[in-house]
Design a protein around this motif. Structure first.
Motif, PDB file in Angstrom:
ATOM      1  N   THR A  75       0.824  -1.210   0.000  1.00  0.00           N
ATOM      2  CA  THR A  75       0.000   0.000   0.000  1.00  0.00           C
ATOM      3  C   THR A  75       0.858   1.261   0.000  1.00  0.00           C
ATOM      4  OG1 THR A  75      -1.783  -1.133   1.169  1.00  0.00           O
ATOM      5  CG2 THR A  75      -1.743   1.263   1.345  1.00  0.00           C
ATOM      6  N   GLU A 164       0.081   8.839   6.932  1.00  0.00           N
ATOM      7  CA  GLU A 164      -1.355   9.161   6.951  1.00  0.00           C
ATOM      8  C   GLU A 164      -2.161   8.065   6.253  1.00  0.00           C
ATOM      9  OE1 GLU A 164      -4.454  10.908   8.436  1.00  0.00           O
ATOM     10  OE2 GLU A 164      -2.404  11.497   8.884  1.00  0.00           O
ATOM     11  N   LYS A 165      -1.644   7.562   5.141  1.00  0.00           N
ATOM     12  CA  LYS A 165      -2.319   6.488   4.410  1.00  0.00           C
ATOM     13  C   LYS A 165      -2.479   5.252   5.286  1.00  0.00           C
ATOM     14  CE  LYS A 165      -2.121   4.907  -0.264  1.00  0.00           C
ATOM     15  NZ  LYS A 165      -1.299   4.768  -1.469  1.00  0.00           N
ATOM     16  N   ARG A 167      -2.451   5.172   8.603  1.00  0.00           N
ATOM     17  CA  ARG A 167      -3.392   5.484   9.681  1.00  0.00           C
ATOM     18  C   ARG A 167      -4.833   5.429   9.195  1.00  0.00           C
ATOM     19  NH1 ARG A 167       0.337   9.854  12.565  1.00  0.00           N
ATOM     20  NH2 ARG A 167       1.169   8.469  14.161  1.00  0.00           N
ATOM     21  N   GLU A 168      -5.096   5.906   7.993  1.00  0.00           N
ATOM     22  CA  GLU A 168      -6.460   5.897   7.459  1.00  0.00           C
ATOM     23  C   GLU A 168      -6.895   4.503   7.041  1.00  0.00           C
ATOM     24  OE1 GLU A 168      -6.592   8.752   4.286  1.00  0.00           O
ATOM     25  OE2 GLU A 168      -6.306  10.442   5.656  1.00  0.00           O
ATOM     26  N   ARG A 169      -6.063   3.836   6.256  1.00  0.00           N
ATOM     27  CA  ARG A 169      -6.460   2.548   5.692  1.00  0.00           C
ATOM     28  C   ARG A 169      -6.401   1.405   6.693  1.00  0.00           C
ATOM     29  NH1 ARG A 169      -4.597  -0.263   0.095  1.00  0.00           N
ATOM     30  NH2 ARG A 169      -5.909  -2.078   0.346  1.00  0.00           N
ATOM     31  N   ALA A 171      -6.611   1.771  10.176  1.00  0.00           N
ATOM     32  CA  ALA A 171      -6.919   2.444  11.455  1.00  0.00           C
ATOM     33  C   ALA A 171      -7.038   1.450  12.614  1.00  0.00           C
ATOM     34  CB  ALA A 171      -8.190   3.260  11.329  1.00  0.00           C
ATOM     35  N   SER A 174      -3.456   0.553  13.613  1.00  0.00           N
ATOM     36  CA  SER A 174      -2.396   1.547  13.814  1.00  0.00           C
ATOM     37  C   SER A 174      -2.496   2.177  15.180  1.00  0.00           C
ATOM     38  CB  SER A 174      -2.445   2.621  12.714  1.00  0.00           C
ATOM     39  OG  SER A 174      -3.572   3.434  12.864  1.00  0.00           O
ATOM     40  N   SER A 176      -1.855   5.451  17.803  1.00  0.00           N
ATOM     41  CA  SER A 176      -2.176   6.869  17.666  1.00  0.00           C
ATOM     42  C   SER A 176      -0.959   7.763  17.880  1.00  0.00           C
ATOM     43  CB  SER A 176      -3.270   7.254  18.668  1.00  0.00           C
ATOM     44  OG  SER A 176      -2.848   6.956  19.972  1.00  0.00           O
TER      45      SER A 176
END
Length: 177
Positions: A75, A164-165, A167-169, A171, A174, A176
């Motif tokens: 990813t 960020e990718k 953390r978003e994909r 979540a 991941s 914090s």
């Protein structure tokens, strides 16, 4: 803890992305796949040592599986470009998986085969999959580089979007921090 080793461009970016995953204990930047003992960053950047910039991920397989690490790896970089990731060009930036045992080798090969069969990418995957011979830890100033230098231009432009990718994909998987 188990270990996995990945190369997918600049190790600062790859390290930062894996570092936010739950179950990852430590990510160490380094070099693998070359023919020179104890390579230095300068030597690896010359492209003459044969090494790739890689990260060694120490992870808890009860929390995050090797297949999940592969999913994250594919990813956060482009596995279809040979010897290039973004602005970084040279064999040291190649897409590579250095396996630690036969199970990792088989899992990585099957994962790539499934991606190819599903047609996930428009171009063929060029990721090298080979047994890890030796991992050389990079110089100290490369360790946790993104965490120490998030405002540095390269980090802000290339590493931060990968973090960020993830953390978003991913979540659920991941942390914090």
């Amino acid at each position: 803890m188990e270990r996995a080793t990945f190369g997918g461009g600049c190790f600062w970016c790859i390290e930062a992305a894996f570092d936010v995953l739950d179950g990852v204990d430590r990510v160490t930047s380094g070099y693998a796949g070359g023919h020179v003992d104890e390579p230095t960053y300068r030597a690896v950047c010359s492209g003459e040592t044969g090494h790739a910039e890689v990260v060694e991920v120490a992870y808890d397989p009860e929390t995050v599986g090797y297949d999940e690490l592969l999913e994250v790896f594919f990813t956060i970089h482009d596995p279809t470009t040979r010897n290039r990731q973004g602005p970084d060009v040279g064999s040291q930036y190649r897409s590579a998986i250095f396996t630690h045992d036969e199970d990792q080798q088989a899992t990585a090969e099957a994962f790539v085969e499934a991606l190819e069969e599903e047609g996930v990418y428009d171009d063929p995957i060029v990721t090298e999959i080979e047994p890890l011979e030796t991992f050389y830890e990079a110089e100290e100033y490369h360790q946790d580089y993104f965490a120490k230098n998030p405002e540095q231009a390269y980090c802000a432009m290339y590493a931060a979007p990968k973090v960020e990718k993830v953390r978003e994909r991913f979540a659920v998987r991941s942390t914090s921090d």
